[in-house]
Design an enzyme around this catalytic site. Structure first.
Site, short mmCIF file in Angstrom:
data_model
loop_
_atom_site.label_atom_id
_atom_site.label_comp_id
_atom_site.label_asym_id
_atom_site.label_seq_id
_atom_site.Cartn_x
_atom_site.Cartn_y
_atom_site.Cartn_z
N ASP A 46 0.82 -1.21 0.00
CA ASP A 46 0.00 0.00 0.00
C ASP A 46 0.86 1.25 0.00
OD1 ASP A 46 -2.01 -1.82 0.25
OD2 ASP A 46 -2.49 -1.36 2.33
N LYS A 105 -5.27 10.94 12.33
CA LYS A 105 -5.16 10.17 11.08
C LYS A 105 -6.16 10.61 10.02
CE LYS A 105 -4.97 5.48 9.24
NZ LYS A 105 -4.97 4.03 9.54
N ASP A 148 -4.71 2.77 -4.48
CA ASP A 148 -3.35 2.96 -3.97
C ASP A 148 -2.87 1.72 -3.23
OD1 ASP A 148 -4.99 3.13 -1.79
OD2 ASP A 148 -4.06 4.91 -0.93
#
Length: 823
Positions: free
Chosen positions: A505, A579, A748
């Site tokens: 990733d 995050k 991604d």
């Protein structure tokens, strides 16, 4: 299995089930035919009501009649919406006129009473706050009605309830106006005994024809999109590919790109984009199969009503319904607390029930395909150039459950490096991914016995159940056990055929693209473009900067800043809290979005038993306070990303002045067109349940006006999505020969067989470097504007486009040596 017929039959069954449920729940106004009838006829009903009111005003009608007196101060469109919706909700049931008129009368009285309550509490804003609260909870109509009735009683607001005869007279008149205006209903005398008749409200023949036409189309036009047990049709143009025989199988609307813009599809047909077609055809030609071991464990645990496992939704396993406190009748605080607990109990139960249904549907789909040697997933694209599996529920791009259930249909030898990548993948799935690759391998070796036991006794062992991605991790456990058995039987361990998909990733991929584009060495280092011994954690970096800023606020700020800073520091400002704002920054998140994310995180932690350190009325201010500090920390960490996003928004604003959509040619040769249009809608503000949209008409021509706010807010995320899609395309096209190479790509996250991960890593790094060495991709926007519009438009636009952001000092070639760029 005849998959195409199965798709049609499952689609019909799902559609019919929805229609039956709508009729049973008196909710036909939300069916396809209900929405269509409402959209087509409501203006006629509003005009007829207005005509009736004007007639009464002039003395030509019954000015002293009950209906006029009760409804003269209610907006005609609101009346038209409420009565039309209520009539349509019961159109198939053919209610008696008396029953239906009473239902209409009650709805209209609710509207009048709520307006009266709002007028009476204008200064205090009491009812406005209550209504605002009810909207956020998305409660059904009857619940809102009950709450407002109780609130009015507590507030001592007098209301003379309408008499049954008044409700009837209001309802009958409005229903009759619907009949006259639309012709969709009629009054029929139906026998109910000897010489006895009851007047029923029945749909007319024309209404029944429309209902039947809508249902006939709906049954066929909404197939359940399944994987295929044969190879999908290769895409050769925007209209042909994916599922076969589309018109014959009622899949005619499945185009390469999901869009209603026919002109855009025509432009794509003219576009030469061989790399795009090569990529999508490779993705949908990947062979998959169901992982029988995971399906077996998943089925057993899903059917065990006593299994209390957090990631397996089971409506049978739940918190007990709260008991009524003994002083509920005399203690208002006790009543309030009980209601709150009861509300949460019902919310949790319905959420778990919904999750359980979906969880079991995925299992049923997997079970349907468990004996197929190979299955395929047709792929489509969106207007940014991203690739999506077209299937419903089960997909290699799905959640942990779906990914755990799927493995490559063709096995590949592990090879020399495959064993370590299998171990790294297992550590990543478990959540041990913030350390070096070597440490991940060591972690696996230290826990090898627990991993083996998890595969041997999956029902009994808890180790795998504590993983971040438990099903994907359990698939690793089974694969490792099979590998160990192979080692016992064969001299060459690396010849073991692995079917597992191993993923690598991107590290906060949106920021990687911005940092590379503008050579931002600070941001590039934070998102692992630059090499390092361990992966950099941008979420942790931002959290540390925020903590330092809060410490300065605590020491040198005023009273308010000191209190907020101290309480946030005591609460804990960690990577988890920061995050989501960091992740969503390159996708257009604003200060308001950061604040909302923090609020959500606070309330989630409260549900888990953690105390919120702020009074209820201070939560908003406290989250806004922290959001500003996170924003400041971000702008100092990813400077180039913030500058690029501001530049993109300015270009969007310039094009808004021209009233034109924005197009750009992505690095892969795919033409992106961002053209959010204002939809023609009629909004009707009702007092009890807020704003209803009765009509939403999409127009596929260039004459419709641009939705300016969406154009500005979406330009940054759409631009980045087009770049990550190009990176995926260019990565796959670096392979000269794709034969025998299998991919699982999710934007991604790049996946392949363990033996091919090293090669995939080399190619994705080379593709990324070469893509950004070709130039600053921000420049493609003005270039495409000039090529698309030219002339006077370009002459006006080019003078307004701001200078491009400056380049930094990042050496792009360092990406080739960065192990944690994708890991």
């Amino acid at each position: 299995m005849d998959v195409l017929n199965e798709m049609k039959e499952m689609g019909k069954k799902r559609y019919k089930k929805g229609m039956i449920k709508a009729v049973e729940n008196d909710n036909e106004s939300n069916t396809s035919y209900g929405v269509r009838l409402l959209a087509q006829r409501i203006e006629d009903v509003a005009d007829k009501i207005e005509e009736y009111k004007n007639s009464c005003k002039k003395g030509k009608g019954t000015a002293n009649g009950v209906c006029y007196q009760k409804t003269k101060n209610i907006n005609s469109f609101v009346l038209a919406y409420l009565v039309s919706r209520t009539v349509l909700d019961y159109v198939s049931k053919e209610l008696g006129l008396t029953d239906l008129s009473n239902k209409v009368g009650l709805v209209i009285e609710d509207e009048a009473r709520t307006q009266h309550q709002l007028d009476q509490t204008k200064d205090s804003g009491l009812f406005k706050e209550i209504i605002k609260y009810l909207k956020t909870k998305n409660r059904p109509y009857y619940h809102n009605r009950k709450v407002l009735l109780a609130a009015g009683k507590r507030a001592g607001i007098a209301w003379n309830s309408w008499k049954p005869t008044e409700l009837h007279q209001v309802g009958v008149k409005l229903i009759d106006l619907v009949r006259e205006a639309t012709g969709i209903i009629e009054f029929k005398d139906k026998p109910i005994g000897h010489n006895k008749f009851q007047k029923k409200v029945s749909p007319t023949e024309s209404c029944l024809r429309l209902i039947n036409d809508c249902n006939s189309y709906g049954e066929l036009a909404n197939p359940y999109l399944l994987p295929l047990n044969f190879h999908p049709i290769p895409w050769t143009n925007p209209y042909n590919g994916g599922y076969p025989n589309k018109k014959e199988n009622h899949l005619a609307n499945r185009t390469l790109v999901k869009t209603r813009d026919k002109a855009y599809l025509k432009k794509l047909k003219q576009q030469d984009m061989p790399h795009v077609y090569r990529t999508i055809n490779k993705l949908q030609s990947t062979k998959w199969r169901i992982n029988a071991d995971i399906l077996r464990v998943m089925t057993e645990l899903a059917n065990d009503a006593t299994a209390n496992i957090p990631f397996i939704p089971n409506a049978q396993v739940q918190v007990r319904e709260p008991n009524k406190p003994p002083d509920i009748a005399t203690n208002p605080d006790s009543l309030k607390d009980y209601k709150k607990k009861k509300s949460k109990y019902h919310d949790d139960h319905h959420r778990r029930l919904s999750q359980e249904i979906r969880f079991k549907q995925v299992i049923q789909l997997a079970d349907k395909f468990k004996d197929e040697e190979e299955i395929y997933f047709p792929f489509e694209m969106d207007f940014r150039g991203r690739f999506y599996s077209a299937t419903s529920m089960l997909s290699p791009q799905g959640d942990d459950q779906s990914k755990g259930l799927l493995e490559f249909g063709e096995g590949k030898p592990l090879g020399e490096g495959g064993v370590d990548w299998l171990k790294i993948h297992a550590a990543n799935c478990y959540g041990f991914d913030k350390v070096s690759l070597a440490e991940r391998v060591e972690w696996f070796d230290e826990h090898e016995q627990e991993i083996f036991d998890s595969a041997t006794f999956p029902i009994l062992r808890d180790f795998w159940k504590e993983a971040d991605k438990p099903w994907m991790f359990l698939a690793c456990c089974f694969e490792w056990k099979r590998y160990l058995r192979h080692c016992e039987e064969y001299e060459e361990p690396t010849s073991f055929l692995s079917h597992l998909c191993v993923n690598v990733d991107g590290s906060c991929n949106g920021l990687q693209h911005f940092s590379a584009m503008l050579r931002d060495d600070i941001g590039g280092s934070a998102v692992n473009i630059l090499p390092g011994d361990k992966p950099n954690d941008i979420y942790g970096v931002v959290a540390e900067k925020v903590r330092k800023r809060l410490e300065r606020d605590r020491e040198n700020g005023g009273l308010k800043r000191t209190i907020f800073a101290n309480r946030w520091l005591n609460y804990g400002v960690n990577r988890k809290l920061c995050k989501l704002p960091v992740m969503t920054l390159p996708y257009g998140a604003t200060l308001f979005g950061f604040k909302e994310q923090l609020k959500d995180e606070l309330y989630k932690s409260k549900d888990q038993g953690k105390r919120i350190p702020f009074d209820k009325d201070k939560v908003e201010q406290a989250c806004n306070f922290l959001a500003k500090r996170i924003s400041k920390a971000l702008s100092g960490t990813v400077v180039a990303a913030c500058e690029a996003m501001d530049w993109l928004k300015e270009v969007a604003k310039i094009m808004n002045k021209e009233g034109l959509p924005i197009s750009w040619m992505s690095p892969s040769g795919f033409l992106v067109k961002q053209g959010y249009l204002e939809q023609r809608k009629k909004r009707i503000k009702t007092k009890l349940n807020g704003t209803y949209v009765y009509s939403s008409i999409n127009v596929d021509d260039e004459s419709q006006s641009i939705h300016k706010q969406k154009q500005v807010n979406s330009i940054s995320p759409n631009f980045i999505h087009s770049l990550d899609a190009s990176h995926l395309i260019e990565t796959i096209n670096r392979y000269e020969n794709l034969e025998g190479i299998h991919f699982s790509m999710v934007h991604d996250s790049f996946g392949t067989h363990a033996m091919n991960v090293e090669e995939l890593g080399e190619k994705l790094r080379l593709a990324f470097v070469e893509m950004y060495e070709r130039g600053n991709w921000l420049k493609i926007l003005p270039q495409t504007i000039r090529e698309t519009y030219g002339g006077e438009v370009w002459d006006r636009v080019k003078k307004q486009i701001p200078p491009f952001p400056d380049y930094g000092t990042l050496d792009l070639r360092e990406v080739l040596n960065s192990p944690y760029f994708f890991a």
